[in-house]
Design a protein around this motif. Structure first.
Motif, short mmCIF file in Angstrom:
data_model
loop_
_atom_site.label_atom_id
_atom_site.label_comp_id
_atom_site.label_asym_id
_atom_site.label_seq_id
_atom_site.Cartn_x
_atom_site.Cartn_y
_atom_site.Cartn_z
N VAL A 244 0.85 -1.19 0.00
CA VAL A 244 0.00 0.00 0.00
C VAL A 244 0.89 1.24 0.00
CG1 VAL A 244 -1.78 1.32 1.22
CG2 VAL A 244 -1.91 -1.17 1.16
N ILE A 245 0.56 2.13 -0.93
CA ILE A 245 1.26 3.41 -1.03
C ILE A 245 0.44 4.47 -0.32
CG2 ILE A 245 1.88 5.24 -2.68
CD1 ILE A 245 2.57 2.98 -4.68
N GLU A 246 1.06 5.19 0.60
CA GLU A 246 0.37 6.26 1.31
C GLU A 246 0.95 7.57 0.83
OE1 GLU A 246 -0.80 9.31 3.77
OE2 GLU A 246 1.30 8.71 3.55
N ALA A 247 0.11 8.42 0.23
CA ALA A 247 0.61 9.65 -0.39
C ALA A 247 -0.26 10.84 0.01
CB ALA A 247 0.65 9.50 -1.91
N VAL A 248 -0.59 10.92 1.31
CA VAL A 248 -1.39 12.05 1.80
C VAL A 248 -0.69 12.68 3.01
CG1 VAL A 248 -3.64 12.83 2.63
CG2 VAL A 248 -3.51 10.92 1.00
N GLY A 249 -0.53 11.88 4.09
CA GLY A 249 0.18 12.39 5.26
C GLY A 249 -0.70 12.82 6.41
N HIS B 49 3.52 -4.61 2.98
CA HIS B 49 4.38 -3.42 3.08
C HIS B 49 3.61 -2.13 2.82
CE1 HIS B 49 7.28 -6.67 2.50
NE2 HIS B 49 8.20 -5.88 2.98
N VAL B 50 3.78 -1.18 3.72
CA VAL B 50 3.26 0.18 3.52
C VAL B 50 4.43 1.08 3.15
CG1 VAL B 50 2.14 2.16 4.61
CG2 VAL B 50 1.45 -0.17 5.26
N GLY B 51 4.32 1.77 2.01
CA GLY B 51 5.32 2.78 1.63
C GLY B 51 4.66 4.13 1.79
N TYR B 52 5.15 4.95 2.72
CA TYR B 52 4.45 6.21 2.99
C TYR B 52 5.33 7.41 2.66
CZ TYR B 52 6.96 6.45 7.45
OH TYR B 52 7.95 6.51 8.40
N VAL B 53 4.78 8.32 1.90
CA VAL B 53 5.54 9.50 1.48
C VAL B 53 4.78 10.80 1.69
CG1 VAL B 53 7.05 8.31 -0.16
CG2 VAL B 53 4.80 9.11 -0.92
N GLY B 54 3.52 10.70 2.15
CA GLY B 54 2.80 11.92 2.51
C GLY B 54 3.50 12.52 3.71
#
Lengths: 340, 340
Positions: free
Chosen positions: B237-242, B259-264
């Motif tokens: 899961v890609i997290e792109a909010v934050g 796996h969670v990839g977070y960039v927010g």
């Protein structure tokens, strides 16, 4: 049979209860060769977790299969078995990916307790691993350790990607942390920094493969780890406590791009998102899928490559379970083995 | 030169300021071919981050090298270059491990702003990547996207271990989330679930490779992801909010062991330790080390395998930067390209 029961925080007594019986066709009944007290048993003992009704204790076990349910195929009466504290079917998609503690059928492996003479083990085919032959008595503590603390320390080291050439730091000097040291050593880590301020535990850490010992904790501990790693932090950090301080100590001791493997059961932990974000670390952990590692760990123990049984520094008869809890609570013992 | 300056939340104006000059021997001056407004520029615009003094804006840039400092070896005047929003030396141990945003010399790449005619780029040798030849004009938006949003979406997909055979869900339908879809597709994901409730963004997600679109968010969104994945959750899961909601939505949509990839960029996020512990997911993210991916991304763009420039759905002259901020703030535009 006799079984240790917690009736209230700080209160453990050994009671007579009916012998367990097969309840599901996937169950097995085992006669325990040894059992023990877990660091996680101290949470209710210390009142951090509630004890609403008398609770049969224990989830670490090795012993002989007495009887199996009609659906059990992989183990048979007479075999010596080691199992995980979580039952799993070992066949679902999640188990096949190595995450047995999250099995679609995950459940308590010994719902009637394992600090006892006998235990009912659920999903026996998936949960239990028989040894090739009946192990000699001196191997039993090691195999018992594999059932939880070694498997958990091993998972933490794998989650932290401890491996060849890595610098690994370990937060927590309980049995899991110490066996995390052993796991890091077996996985090929180059430098292993045990964080401990207790002499007997430091000694065992060094015996298990630690190359450095750091006495400091919290911010001072983080500063020492940075100092020992050219200002960058460790590649891999094992967290084996489960408090806010220990989690932050682990995250802050890890270099950007490094890995934190955390297995301390989180109690009142809350991770600040911004600090985690800018740390750049990998974070992985949770209840250890010990079953994934059991066949390998049993091999390492039975061929005498490792002796994780050394974490048991006090052995008592099951009837003295209360003394065992007290010794661990007061940190007079690292881990207590109980003989049924 | 002209540069966009934020004077207060909601207030952006284009000012005349002195042209940047070489300040350090490792600097380069570039003449911008294109620049743009970032989702992260909206945090101060919306008053979530403080604006204490007039701030030259912008950190995404492509353009021509005008001048280099005396220590610069890898780029020379006349070259067309793409750089990351973070400057890095590309030689330290952390850079060599691929974590350029955490470089021991990490600093702002364009301290004087990049929504401008010219920019001073720090640590030019490590930060800038020249293209093999001057790109044709239609490639410039794509190369500009590589400078931040594509590199960030790509890192998120790599951090989430999106890859062959995986089911990947994307939380966030801004430019980064949409380019996370593109990255997952390029990395070989089998199923790509875009979470979006905006028709134009859904359309672009499908064009970039999404196989499914989920309108729901929060608990309902999590339930839909579970429904689409046999009750298990996505592998990646890609997290792109934050935000707190988006982080929890991402963690809960991921299967155990996933796996969670977070960039927010995390704002007021606090992760409950017990929920994280029992989720069994891997968590990795932070400010994206775009520099790691730039050579590969530049190749993919210049050989026309991907066209990330499509995220720019509004192009304005630099002088109308204020209109660009307004359009992104109101979600009337996904991402605004500014022409100096």
């Amino acid at each position: 049979m006799r079984v240790a029961v917690m009736t209230a925080p700080g209160e453990v007594r050994v009671e007579e209860r009916p012998d367990p019986r097969i309840e599901q066709p996937t169950d097995a009944i085992i006669r325990l060769a040894a059992t023990c007290v877990c660091g996680s048993d101290l949470w209710p003992y210390r009142g951090v977790e509630r004890v609403d009704e008398p609770r049969p204790m224990g989830h670490e076990y090795v012993g002989f299969v007495e009887e199996v349910g009609s659906d059990v195929r992989n183990v048979r009466p007479g075999q010596f078995v080691v199992g995980s504290f979580f039952a799993s079917d070992n066949t679902c998609e999640i188990c096949r990916a190595g995450y047995h503690t999250h099995c679609v059928q995950a459940q308590s492996a010994a719902p009637g307790g394992a600090q006892a003479e006998y235990a009912r083990i659920t999903l026996a085919d998936g949960t239990l691993v028989p040894t090739a032959e009946t192990p000699s008595g001196d191997l039993i503590p090691g195999l018992l350790a594999a059932s939880d603390v070694l498997g958990t320390g091993w998972f933490a080291a794998v989650a932290a990607q401890a491996g060849t050439g890595k610098t690994v730091a370990i937060v927590g000097d309980g049995a899991v942390g110490l066996l995390g040291v052993m796991a890091a050593k077996q996985l090929g880590a180059e430098r292993i920094i045990a964080m401990s301020r207790h002499e007997s535990r430091q000694k065992l850490a060094l015996e298990f493969g630690a190359t450095d010992v750091v006495n400091e904790r919290g911010d001072e501990g983080v500063a020492r780890i940075k100092e020992l790693t050219g200002g960058l932090g460790a590649h891999s950090v094992i967290e084996a406590v489960g408090t806010q301080e220990s989690m932050m100590q682990a995250i802050q001791s890890t270099r950007a791009g490094g890995h934190v493997g955390y297995v301390g059961v989180a109690h009142d932990v809350s991770l600040p998102g911004d600090e985690l974000f800018f740390s750049g670390v990998h974070l992985h952990g949770g209840p250890a899928p010990v079953r994934r590692f059991l066949p390998h760990l049993i091999d390492l123990i039975t061929n005498r490559t490792i002796d994780p049984g050394k974490v048991f520094d006090l052995t008592l008869p099951l009837d003295q379970a209360a003394d065992g809890y007290r010794a661990m609570d007061r940190r007079e013992a690292i881990k207590v083995l109980l003989q049924p």
